[in-house]
Design an enzyme around this catalytic site. Structure first.
Site, PDB file in Angstrom:
ATOM      1  N   GLY A  16      37.667  56.419  32.819  1.00  0.00           N
ATOM      2  CA  GLY A  16      36.344  57.007  32.611  1.00  0.00           C
ATOM      3  C   GLY A  16      35.418  56.231  31.678  1.00  0.00           C
ATOM      4  O   GLY A  16      34.480  56.794  31.126  1.00  0.00           O
ATOM      5  N   MET A  94      38.882  55.916  43.156  1.00  0.00           N
ATOM      6  CA  MET A  94      39.723  55.016  43.945  1.00  0.00           C
ATOM      7  C   MET A  94      40.130  55.616  45.297  1.00  0.00           C
ATOM      8  O   MET A  94      41.138  55.214  45.877  1.00  0.00           O
ATOM      9  CB  MET A  94      40.971  54.618  43.143  1.00  0.00           C
ATOM     10  CG  MET A  94      40.655  54.021  41.789  1.00  0.00           C
ATOM     11  SD  MET A  94      39.496  52.635  41.855  1.00  0.00           S
ATOM     12  CE  MET A  94      39.334  52.221  40.118  1.00  0.00           C
ATOM     13  N   ASN A 109      28.216  53.864  44.606  1.00  0.00           N
ATOM     14  CA  ASN A 109      29.506  53.374  44.116  1.00  0.00           C
ATOM     15  C   ASN A 109      29.268  52.128  43.280  1.00  0.00           C
ATOM     16  O   ASN A 109      28.300  51.403  43.508  1.00  0.00           O
ATOM     17  CB  ASN A 109      30.416  53.025  45.300  1.00  0.00           C
ATOM     18  CG  ASN A 109      31.778  52.524  44.863  1.00  0.00           C
ATOM     19  OD1 ASN A 109      32.376  53.067  43.935  1.00  0.00           O
ATOM     20  ND2 ASN A 109      32.267  51.479  45.499  1.00  0.00           N
ATOM     21  N   HIS A 111      31.306  48.599  42.113  1.00  0.00           N
ATOM     22  CA  HIS A 111      32.483  47.786  42.420  1.00  0.00           C
ATOM     23  C   HIS A 111      32.477  46.564  41.510  1.00  0.00           C
ATOM     24  O   HIS A 111      31.427  45.943  41.326  1.00  0.00           O
ATOM     25  CB  HIS A 111      32.450  47.376  43.895  1.00  0.00           C
ATOM     26  CG  HIS A 111      33.683  46.656  44.325  1.00  0.00           C
ATOM     27  ND1 HIS A 111      34.879  47.299  44.540  1.00  0.00           N
ATOM     28  CD2 HIS A 111      33.923  45.331  44.525  1.00  0.00           C
ATOM     29  CE1 HIS A 111      35.806  46.413  44.880  1.00  0.00           C
ATOM     30  NE2 HIS A 111      35.248  45.208  44.865  1.00  0.00           N
ATOM     31  N   ASP A 152      33.362  50.074  50.030  1.00  0.00           N
ATOM     32  CA  ASP A 152      32.567  48.970  49.472  1.00  0.00           C
ATOM     33  C   ASP A 152      31.601  48.322  50.468  1.00  0.00           C
ATOM     34  O   ASP A 152      31.396  47.100  50.425  1.00  0.00           O
ATOM     35  CB  ASP A 152      33.519  47.870  48.915  1.00  0.00           C
ATOM     36  CG  ASP A 152      34.517  48.439  47.921  1.00  0.00           C
ATOM     37  OD1 ASP A 152      34.146  49.339  47.156  1.00  0.00           O
ATOM     38  OD2 ASP A 152      35.670  47.973  47.922  1.00  0.00           O
ATOM     39  N   GLU A 179      31.011  44.733  31.071  1.00  0.00           N
ATOM     40  CA  GLU A 179      29.756  44.688  30.286  1.00  0.00           C
ATOM     41  C   GLU A 179      28.554  44.705  31.216  1.00  0.00           C
ATOM     42  O   GLU A 179      27.535  45.338  30.927  1.00  0.00           O
ATOM     43  CB  GLU A 179      29.701  43.399  29.452  1.00  0.00           C
ATOM     44  CG  GLU A 179      30.537  43.420  28.201  1.00  0.00           C
ATOM     45  CD  GLU A 179      30.542  42.051  27.513  1.00  0.00           C
ATOM     46  OE1 GLU A 179      29.556  41.298  27.644  1.00  0.00           O
ATOM     47  OE2 GLU A 179      31.555  41.748  26.853  1.00  0.00           O
ATOM     48  N   GLU A 181      28.646  45.905  34.330  1.00  0.00           N
ATOM     49  CA  GLU A 181      28.648  47.220  34.992  1.00  0.00           C
ATOM     50  C   GLU A 181      27.899  48.249  34.155  1.00  0.00           C
ATOM     51  O   GLU A 181      27.198  49.120  34.676  1.00  0.00           O
ATOM     52  CB  GLU A 181      30.086  47.692  35.225  1.00  0.00           C
ATOM     53  CG  GLU A 181      30.873  46.835  36.200  1.00  0.00           C
ATOM     54  CD  GLU A 181      32.246  47.421  36.483  1.00  0.00           C
ATOM     55  OE1 GLU A 181      32.338  48.625  36.778  1.00  0.00           O
ATOM     56  OE2 GLU A 181      33.237  46.668  36.406  1.00  0.00           O
TER      57      GLU A 181
END
Ligand code: GAR
Length: 209
Positions: A16, A94, A109, A111, A152, A179, A181
């Site tokens: 999380g 996942m 999403n 990735h 994806d 970082e 993300e």
């Protein structure tokens, strides 16, 4: 920031950190939305603890309690609808979620690679960074995209890059990508909240302010 604050539901399976980043930005007023509910696909997912610590309602829906992806997805949809979100974000989720047609363009999403490379079934979490290093890539990064019922695959909203270093391990690369993300997801969410994302086929146009 232009536009209204949106209601966001997060789906997660793990520790999380992605959710925590969004909660922190919500608290500091930098996220144009509120997390109104969190669904965990594993009862032990630490992300659920983070949500509860922030006073966010949580729910556990486990894939193994459902015979197939359709019934798992139906259970997710039922719970999501109870929270009436404007946007659903997969935050380290996942599992495959087959969303109903009315959610198209409302599920994002993130990735940890530059899609369409290093994505798809089985390519998640540390597996992604191992594959990037094994392939000898010099650059990696992250992708935020709209989900489209496949792993994806949906239209790309934001991509940010991170260099691959000679001495990288999967963990050190994962940290550098994370970082990025932490910047990419709020960027995509705020653009959505401002009504500035227009999907044209598989291309997302970012509209001016
Ligand atoms: C993040 O790096 C996210 O991009 C990745 O898992 C990590 C979750 O971390 N997601 C995927 O690989 C999905 N295909 P977290 O559980 O600490 O937020």
């Amino acid at each position: 920031m232009a536009g209204k604050k949106i209601r966001i539901v997060a789906l997660l399976s793990g520790s999380g950190r992605t959710l925590q980043n969004l909660l922190n930005l919500q608290a500091s007023g930098e996220l144009q939305g509120d997390i109104v509910g969190v669904i965990g696909s594993l009862s032990g997912a630490y992300g659920l603890v983070r949500a509860r610590n922030a006073g966010v309602p949580t729910c556990v829906i486990r894939k193994k309690d459902h015979p197939d992806v359709e019934s798992f997805s139906a259970a997710l949809t039922e719970q999501i609808q109870q929270w009436n979100p404007d946007l659903i974000v997969m935050a380290g989720f996942m599992c495959l979620y087959r969303m109903p047609p009315q959610f198209a363009g409302k599920v994002m999403n993130i990735h940890p690679a530059l899609l369409p490379s290093f994505g798809g079934a089985g390519c998640y979490g540390h597996h992604v960074h191992e594959a990037v290093l094994a392939h000898g890539c010099k650059v990696s990064g992250c992708t935020v995209h709209f989900a489209d019922n496949r792993y994806d695959c949906g239209p790309i909203i934001v991509q940010l890059t991170a260099p691959v270093r000679e001495d990288d391990t999967p963990d050190s690369l994962a940290e550098r990508v994370l970082e990025q993300e932490f910047k990419a997801y709020p960027l995509a969410i705020n653009l959505f909240a401002q009504g500035r994302l227009r999907i044209e086929g598989r291309v997302v146009r970012i509209l001016p302010k």
